[in-house]
Design an enzyme around this catalytic site. Structure first.
Site, mmCIF file in Angstrom:
data_model
loop_
_atom_site.group_PDB
_atom_site.id
_atom_site.type_symbol
_atom_site.label_atom_id
_atom_site.label_comp_id
_atom_site.label_asym_id
_atom_site.label_seq_id
_atom_site.Cartn_x
_atom_site.Cartn_y
_atom_site.Cartn_z
ATOM 1 N N THR A 87 0.869 -1.179 0.000
ATOM 2 C CA THR A 87 0.000 0.000 0.000
ATOM 3 C C THR A 87 0.901 1.223 0.000
ATOM 4 O OG1 THR A 87 -0.142 -0.098 2.424
ATOM 5 C CG2 THR A 87 -1.953 -1.080 1.176
ATOM 6 N N SER A 90 5.601 -0.998 -1.517
ATOM 7 C CA SER A 90 4.956 -0.447 -2.702
ATOM 8 C C SER A 90 5.886 0.484 -3.476
ATOM 9 C CB SER A 90 3.701 0.331 -2.297
ATOM 10 O OG SER A 90 3.160 1.039 -3.392
ATOM 11 N N GLN A 146 6.913 -4.441 -4.741
ATOM 12 C CA GLN A 146 5.830 -4.368 -5.715
ATOM 13 C C GLN A 146 6.124 -3.282 -6.740
ATOM 14 O OE1 GLN A 146 3.502 -1.483 -5.538
ATOM 15 N NE2 GLN A 146 2.535 -2.130 -7.457
ATOM 16 N N TYR A 177 4.793 -1.085 -10.041
ATOM 17 C CA TYR A 177 3.921 -0.594 -11.096
ATOM 18 C C TYR A 177 4.833 -0.303 -12.278
ATOM 19 C CZ TYR A 177 0.002 0.134 -7.855
ATOM 20 O OH TYR A 177 -1.020 -0.043 -6.963
ATOM 21 N N THR A 201 2.355 -5.670 -10.462
ATOM 22 C CA THR A 201 0.909 -5.467 -10.452
ATOM 23 C C THR A 201 0.395 -5.360 -11.882
ATOM 24 O OG1 THR A 201 0.877 -4.414 -8.277
ATOM 25 C CG2 THR A 201 -0.952 -3.922 -9.745
ATOM 26 N N LYS A 218 0.613 -9.974 -9.557
ATOM 27 C CA LYS A 218 -0.472 -9.575 -8.655
ATOM 28 C C LYS A 218 -1.651 -9.042 -9.470
ATOM 29 C CE LYS A 218 -1.418 -6.508 -4.710
ATOM 30 N NZ LYS A 218 -2.523 -5.720 -5.306
ATOM 31 N N HIS A 257 -7.415 -5.746 -6.368
ATOM 32 C CA HIS A 257 -6.952 -4.420 -5.946
ATOM 33 C C HIS A 257 -7.887 -3.822 -4.886
ATOM 34 C CE1 HIS A 257 -3.680 -1.772 -7.568
ATOM 35 N NE2 HIS A 257 -4.231 -0.942 -6.704
ATOM 36 N N ARG A 287 -10.726 -1.574 -6.013
ATOM 37 C CA ARG A 287 -10.435 -0.181 -6.374
ATOM 38 C C ARG A 287 -10.195 0.012 -7.868
ATOM 39 N NH1 ARG A 287 -8.419 3.059 -2.305
ATOM 40 N NH2 ARG A 287 -6.644 3.845 -3.507
ATOM 41 N N GLY A 320 -7.444 -9.290 -0.236
ATOM 42 C CA GLY A 320 -8.793 -8.776 -0.429
ATOM 43 C C GLY A 320 -9.825 -9.410 0.468
ATOM 44 N N GLY A 321 -10.333 -8.640 1.438
ATOM 45 C CA GLY A 321 -11.464 -9.071 2.244
ATOM 46 C C GLY A 321 -11.158 -9.834 3.504
ATOM 47 N N VAL A 322 -9.893 -10.135 3.773
ATOM 48 C CA VAL A 322 -9.553 -10.897 4.979
ATOM 49 C C VAL A 322 -9.691 -9.993 6.207
ATOM 50 C CG1 VAL A 322 -7.726 -12.100 6.223
ATOM 51 C CG2 VAL A 322 -8.004 -12.452 3.758
ATOM 52 N N ARG A 323 -10.528 -10.420 7.147
ATOM 53 C CA ARG A 323 -10.767 -9.628 8.357
ATOM 54 C C ARG A 323 -10.689 -10.452 9.634
ATOM 55 N NH1 ARG A 323 -9.912 -6.649 4.903
ATOM 56 N NH2 ARG A 323 -11.112 -4.862 4.154
ATOM 57 N N ARG A 338 -5.836 -2.866 3.742
ATOM 58 C CA ARG A 338 -6.480 -1.824 4.554
ATOM 59 C C ARG A 338 -6.311 -2.031 6.062
ATOM 60 N NH1 ARG A 338 -10.448 -2.371 0.244
ATOM 61 N NH2 ARG A 338 -10.678 -0.413 -0.936
#
Length: 365
Positions: free
Chosen positions: A78, A120, A142, A144, A170, A236, A260, A263, A292-295, A315
């Site tokens: 990130t 990042s 990572q 870009y 990515t 990725k 992503h 996003r 993505g989505g792991v909480r 996040r």
């Protein structure tokens, strides 16, 4: 108030951050359908625990690309951590010091936890500072892909010389997704990319003024990257079996199943829903990871049961950083690792190797 789960950190972070920064972190593309489905999709999967097994000792350790990590929970790339942990009341000089510390705090937390941290391209401090902050940690970089091939080559050679262990390219950003919150907020910050320095100009590039990311990157270009580095290459952003098969064909070493964080392109599969076909397509020839989505710890267990080698957090790491800096990142990682340990014990798994497809079932709800 005690922060005892990742959503507690999310709620507390929202109180600490400005609206534009909060929107920048939390926002998804278009209607944010994929962003929300990343989380909801995990809840459509049920666990099938096995009992009467000796779980007095549970080992969360595993390996990625041949390197041992303490748990299959790592830090996703990130950018712009200086948005998350600023001290606006301090002088400009002090603010700059805080920018340097923000990204390195994440790095130190990763080293202390014994996990992998993917740095990042859009980090707000230099690669050298990150390495100095945590010289013993496992780190990947990572990328870009920039239209300037010489700039890419220079950056890759730097990360290799600094001891980074893998190159994560990515794929899902040939153009930027339609992020409505950022457009509404007219996000225009004086951010520079310390590591994206032109070999010709030698100056840091303002994020919103730079030529961002190559729109012409193709599968055949991977051979050029392989020719300039000895690092394993991880792709990725793959969501389909067709692209997973091409990844194997082009001799990369890993895939991160990712959308992503919702996003980029809205209304694509949730990462956990795409994982199964990607894992089936690679047939064990390369490692597959997920973000993505792991909480929760249950989410980690479900991802591994469906074939992920480890998960990467985005996040939630920023929430920890916003709440308590380095200590917040450590707490987020500790909470999730402890939850995962509990999930393993309650499903009868004494080691990561015992986590398999039989532990999960897709709900009809």
């Amino acid at each position: 108030m005690s922060l005892v789960c990742l959503t507690d950190f999310q709620a507390h972070a929202r109180e600490q951050l400005s609206k534009s920064t909060r929107d920048f972190i939390e926002g998804g593309a278009d209607d944010s359908i994929t962003r929300d489905d990343n989380i909801a999709a995990f809840k459509r999967i049920r666990l099938r625990p096995r009992y009467l097994r000796d779980v007095s000792e549970v080992d969360t350790r595993t390996t990625i690309q041949g390197e041992e990590i303490s748990a299959p929970i790592c830090i996703a790339p990130t950018g712009f951590h200086c948005l998350v942990w600023p001290d606006g009341e301090m002088s400009t000089a002090r603010d700059k010091e805080n920018e340097r510390l923000n990204a390195t705090q994440q790095r130190r937390a990763a080293q202390a936890a014994g996990i992998c941290y993917i740095t990042s391209t859009f980090a707000s401090c230099s690669l050298e500072d990150i390495v100095i902050a945590a010289p013993e940690g496992l780190r990947w970089f990572q990328l870009y892909v920039h239209p300037d091939l010489q700039l890419n080559k220079q950056l890759i050679q730097r990360v290799e010389s600094l001891g980074f262990k893998a190159l994560v390219i990515t794929l899902d950003t040939p153009v930027c997704g339609n992020r409505r919150h950022d457009i509404r907020n007219q996000l225009r910050r004086n951010l520079t990319l310390t590591d994206l320095q032109s070999p010709k100009k030698g100056n840091a590039i303002p994020y919103f003024q730079m030529t961002p990311i190559s729109t012409s990157l193709c599968w055949n270009d991977l051979s050029w990257f392989q020719s300039i580095t000895r690092l394993p290459i991880i792709l990725k952003g793959i969501l389909t079996k067709e692209d997973a098969e091409l990844a194997v064909k082009h001799n990369v070493q890993g895939i991160i199943v990712s959308n992503h964080g919702g996003r980029q392109l809205d209304e694509v599969l949730a990462s956990i829903d795409a994982l199964t076909e990607v894992v089936a397509a690679v047939k064990g020839k390369i490692e597959v990871y997920l973000d993505g989505g792991v909480r929760t710890g249950n989410d980690v267990l479900k991802a591994l049961a469906l074939g992920a080698k480890c998960i990467f957090l985005g996040r939630p790491i920023l929430w920890g950083l916003a709440c308590k800096g380095e200590h917040g990142v450590k707490e987020v990682l500790n909470i999730l690792t402890n939850e995962f340990h509990t999930s393993m014990a309650l499903t009868g798994c004494r080691s990561v190797a015992e986590i398999n497809r039989n532990l999960v079932q897709f709900s009809r709800l």
